[in-house]
Design a protein around this motif. Structure first.
Motif, PDB file in Angstrom:
ATOM      1  N   GLY A 122       0.824  -1.209   0.000  1.00 24.88           N
ATOM      2  CA  GLY A 122       0.000   0.000   0.000  1.00 24.88           C
ATOM      3  C   GLY A 122       0.857   1.257   0.000  1.00 24.88           C
ATOM      4  N   LEU A 123       1.876   1.273   0.839  1.00 19.78           N
ATOM      5  CA  LEU A 123       2.768   2.426   0.911  1.00 19.78           C
ATOM      6  C   LEU A 123       3.504   2.643  -0.408  1.00 19.78           C
ATOM      7  CD1 LEU A 123       3.825   4.622   2.779  1.00 19.78           C
ATOM      8  CD2 LEU A 123       5.509   2.992   3.642  1.00 19.78           C
ATOM      9  N   ALA A 124       3.977   1.571  -1.013  1.00 25.52           N
ATOM     10  CA  ALA A 124       4.689   1.688  -2.297  1.00 25.52           C
ATOM     11  C   ALA A 124       3.778   2.278  -3.367  1.00 25.52           C
ATOM     12  CB  ALA A 124       5.213   0.318  -2.735  1.00 25.52           C
ATOM     13  N   HIS A 125       2.522   1.823  -3.437  1.00 26.74           N
ATOM     14  CA  HIS A 125       1.594   2.353  -4.440  1.00 26.74           C
ATOM     15  C   HIS A 125       1.278   3.830  -4.191  1.00 26.74           C
ATOM     16  CE1 HIS A 125       0.469  -0.865  -7.174  1.00 26.74           C
ATOM     17  NE2 HIS A 125       0.610  -1.708  -6.159  1.00 26.74           N
ATOM     18  N   VAL A 126       1.114   4.208  -2.937  1.00 32.66           N
ATOM     19  CA  VAL A 126       0.826   5.611  -2.620  1.00 32.66           C
ATOM     20  C   VAL A 126       2.028   6.486  -2.967  1.00 32.66           C
ATOM     21  CG1 VAL A 126       0.414   7.221  -0.713  1.00 32.66           C
ATOM     22  CG2 VAL A 126      -0.934   5.133  -0.881  1.00 32.66           C
ATOM     23  N   ILE A 127       3.224   6.039  -2.609  1.00 37.94           N
ATOM     24  CA  ILE A 127       4.435   6.820  -2.876  1.00 37.94           C
ATOM     25  C   ILE A 127       4.683   6.968  -4.369  1.00 37.94           C
ATOM     26  CG2 ILE A 127       6.964   6.763  -2.672  1.00 37.94           C
ATOM     27  CD1 ILE A 127       6.526   5.590   0.148  1.00 37.94           C
ATOM     28  N   MET A 128       4.328   5.940  -5.150  1.00 38.12           N
ATOM     29  CA  MET A 128       4.502   6.028  -6.603  1.00 38.12           C
ATOM     30  C   MET A 128       3.594   7.097  -7.209  1.00 38.12           C
ATOM     31  SD  MET A 128       4.987   2.123  -8.003  1.00 38.12           S
ATOM     32  CE  MET A 128       3.285   1.713  -7.725  1.00 38.12           C
ATOM     33  N   ARG A 129       2.462   7.347  -6.586  1.00 42.53           N
ATOM     34  CA  ARG A 129       1.471   8.248  -7.167  1.00 42.53           C
ATOM     35  C   ARG A 129       1.448   9.655  -6.578  1.00 42.53           C
ATOM     36  NH1 ARG A 129      -0.134   3.106  -7.372  1.00 42.53           N
ATOM     37  NH2 ARG A 129      -1.306   2.360  -9.164  1.00 42.53           N
ATOM     38  N   TYR A 130       1.968   9.799  -5.342  1.00 44.89           N
ATOM     39  CA  TYR A 130       1.854  11.086  -4.655  1.00 44.89           C
ATOM     40  C   TYR A 130       3.155  11.444  -3.950  1.00 44.89           C
ATOM     41  CZ  TYR A 130      -3.056  10.019  -5.349  1.00 44.89           C
ATOM     42  OH  TYR A 130      -4.261   9.698  -5.919  1.00 44.89           O
ATOM     43  N   ARG A 131       3.348  12.753  -3.777  1.00 40.73           N
ATOM     44  CA  ARG A 131       4.464  13.278  -2.985  1.00 40.73           C
ATOM     45  C   ARG A 131       3.842  13.996  -1.799  1.00 40.73           C
ATOM     46  NH1 ARG A 131       7.289  17.890  -2.249  1.00 40.73           N
ATOM     47  NH2 ARG A 131       6.125  19.083  -3.787  1.00 40.73           N
ATOM     48  N   PHE A 132       4.326  13.697  -0.608  1.00 40.59           N
ATOM     49  CA  PHE A 132       3.807  14.286   0.620  1.00 40.59           C
ATOM     50  C   PHE A 132       4.817  15.288   1.166  1.00 40.59           C
ATOM     51  CE2 PHE A 132       1.853  10.214   0.099  1.00 40.59           C
ATOM     52  CZ  PHE A 132       0.537  10.419   0.478  1.00 40.59           C
ATOM     53  N   PHE A 133       4.311  16.345   1.800  1.00 43.78           N
ATOM     54  CA  PHE A 133       5.196  17.341   2.390  1.00 43.78           C
ATOM     55  C   PHE A 133       4.509  18.001   3.582  1.00 43.78           C
ATOM     56  CE2 PHE A 133       2.733  19.222  -1.009  1.00 43.78           C
ATOM     57  CZ  PHE A 133       2.253  20.403  -0.470  1.00 43.78           C
ATOM     58  N   ALA A 134       5.337  18.499   4.488  1.00 43.66           N
ATOM     59  CA  ALA A 134       4.804  19.215   5.646  1.00 43.66           C
ATOM     60  C   ALA A 134       4.239  20.555   5.170  1.00 43.66           C
ATOM     61  CB  ALA A 134       5.909  19.446   6.666  1.00 43.66           C
ATOM     62  N   CYS A 135       3.119  20.940   5.753  1.00 42.75           N
ATOM     63  CA  CYS A 135       2.525  22.237   5.424  1.00 42.75           C
ATOM     64  C   CYS A 135       2.313  23.018   6.728  1.00 42.75           C
ATOM     65  CB  CYS A 135       1.209  22.052   4.658  1.00 42.75           C
ATOM     66  SG  CYS A 135      -0.053  21.171   5.568  1.00 42.75           S
ATOM     67  N   ALA A 136       1.716  24.189   6.642  1.00 42.24           N
ATOM     68  CA  ALA A 136       1.548  25.057   7.811  1.00 42.24           C
ATOM     69  C   ALA A 136       0.780  24.381   8.949  1.00 42.24           C
ATOM     70  CB  ALA A 136       0.846  26.353   7.400  1.00 42.24           C
ATOM     71  N   ASN A 137      -0.159  23.495   8.633  1.00 38.19           N
ATOM     72  CA  ASN A 137      -0.978  22.844   9.665  1.00 38.19           C
ATOM     73  C   ASN A 137      -0.452  21.475  10.103  1.00 38.19           C
ATOM     74  OD1 ASN A 137      -2.852  24.949   9.775  1.00 38.19           O
ATOM     75  ND2 ASN A 137      -3.942  24.148   8.011  1.00 38.19           N
ATOM     76  N   THR A 138       0.693  21.067   9.584  1.00 39.76           N
ATOM     77  CA  THR A 138       1.258  19.768   9.951  1.00 39.76           C
ATOM     78  C   THR A 138       1.797  19.834  11.375  1.00 39.76           C
ATOM     79  OG1 THR A 138       1.876  19.332   7.660  1.00 39.76           O
ATOM     80  CG2 THR A 138       2.973  18.018   9.343  1.00 39.76           C
ATOM     81  N   ASP A 139       1.391  18.872  12.198  1.00 40.47           N
ATOM     82  CA  ASP A 139       1.895  18.793  13.569  1.00 40.47           C
ATOM     83  C   ASP A 139       3.259  18.112  13.563  1.00 40.47           C
ATOM     84  OD1 ASP A 139      -0.466  19.879  14.603  1.00 40.47           O
ATOM     85  OD2 ASP A 139      -1.395  17.908  14.822  1.00 40.47           O
ATOM     86  N   ILE A 140       4.284  18.843  13.986  1.00 44.64           N
ATOM     87  CA  ILE A 140       5.633  18.283  14.084  1.00 44.64           C
ATOM     88  C   ILE A 140       6.115  18.540  15.502  1.00 44.64           C
ATOM     89  CG2 ILE A 140       8.004  18.336  13.243  1.00 44.64           C
ATOM     90  CD1 ILE A 140       6.893  19.373  10.581  1.00 44.64           C
TER      91      ILE A 140
END
Length: 163
Positions: A122-140
């Motif tokens: 599942g993770l491999a398929h999601v990573i192949m299709r999308y790029r994720f990044f931290a945004c202003a509302n991301t909790d870090i």
């Protein structure tokens, strides 16, 4: 060699050889195991080495999965996400029974291999299709709801771009 066939599918043998993906999933499960503890009932008296402690038959034993996985003695810098701990060349350095997201020994989760393969696929398929990044509302760091048995994120907000 491509990781994906012409239909966008990932071969099982290839998926099982993606060591960094495996390391990322393993480190995620170390930091955020599905269960914080596992309980067992002793089926017979058991002497704990030369400690002078004997667990009696019928006694409940609780194994603190979360606590063990966050001990500096077993995982240096335990609160940091360091997937390299689980790369093939580093796995021999891991202390047995300190990585227990699926329990351990003869009573570990029967669906462990299937669950891990599903997660990686599942993770491999999601990573192949999308790029994720931290945004202003991301909790870090991610804020967790913690109770006796589970830790779950309060929320997960990230930016997503289609590849």
């Amino acid at each position: 060699m491509s990781s994906v066939d012409t239909n966008g599918e990932i071969d099982y043998d290839l998926l099982s050889k993606l060591s960094y993906l495996d390391a990322v999933v393993s480190e995620t499960l170390r930091l955020h195991a599905p269960s914080t503890t596992v309980a067992r009932i002793a089926s017979q008296d058991y002497k704990l080495g030369d400690t002078g402690i004997t667990i009696k038959k019928g006694q409940a034993v609780s194994i603190p999965i979360y606590a063990i996985a966050h001990l500096e003695e077993f995982y240096p810098n335990p609160e940091s996400f360091i997937p390299e701990r689980f790369l093939p060349e580093n796995k021999p350095k891991l202390v047995p029974y300190t990585y227990l997201p699926f329990g351990g020994g003869p009573r570990n989760c029967v669906g462990m291999r299937f669950g891990l393969m599903e997660a990686k696929l599942g993770l491999a398929h999601v990573i192949m299709r999308y790029r994720f990044f931290a945004c202003a509302n991301t909790d870090i760091p991610v804020s967790l709801i913690r109770n006796l048995f589970l830790h779950t994120p309060k929320r997960v907000i990230v930016g997503i771009h289609k590849r």
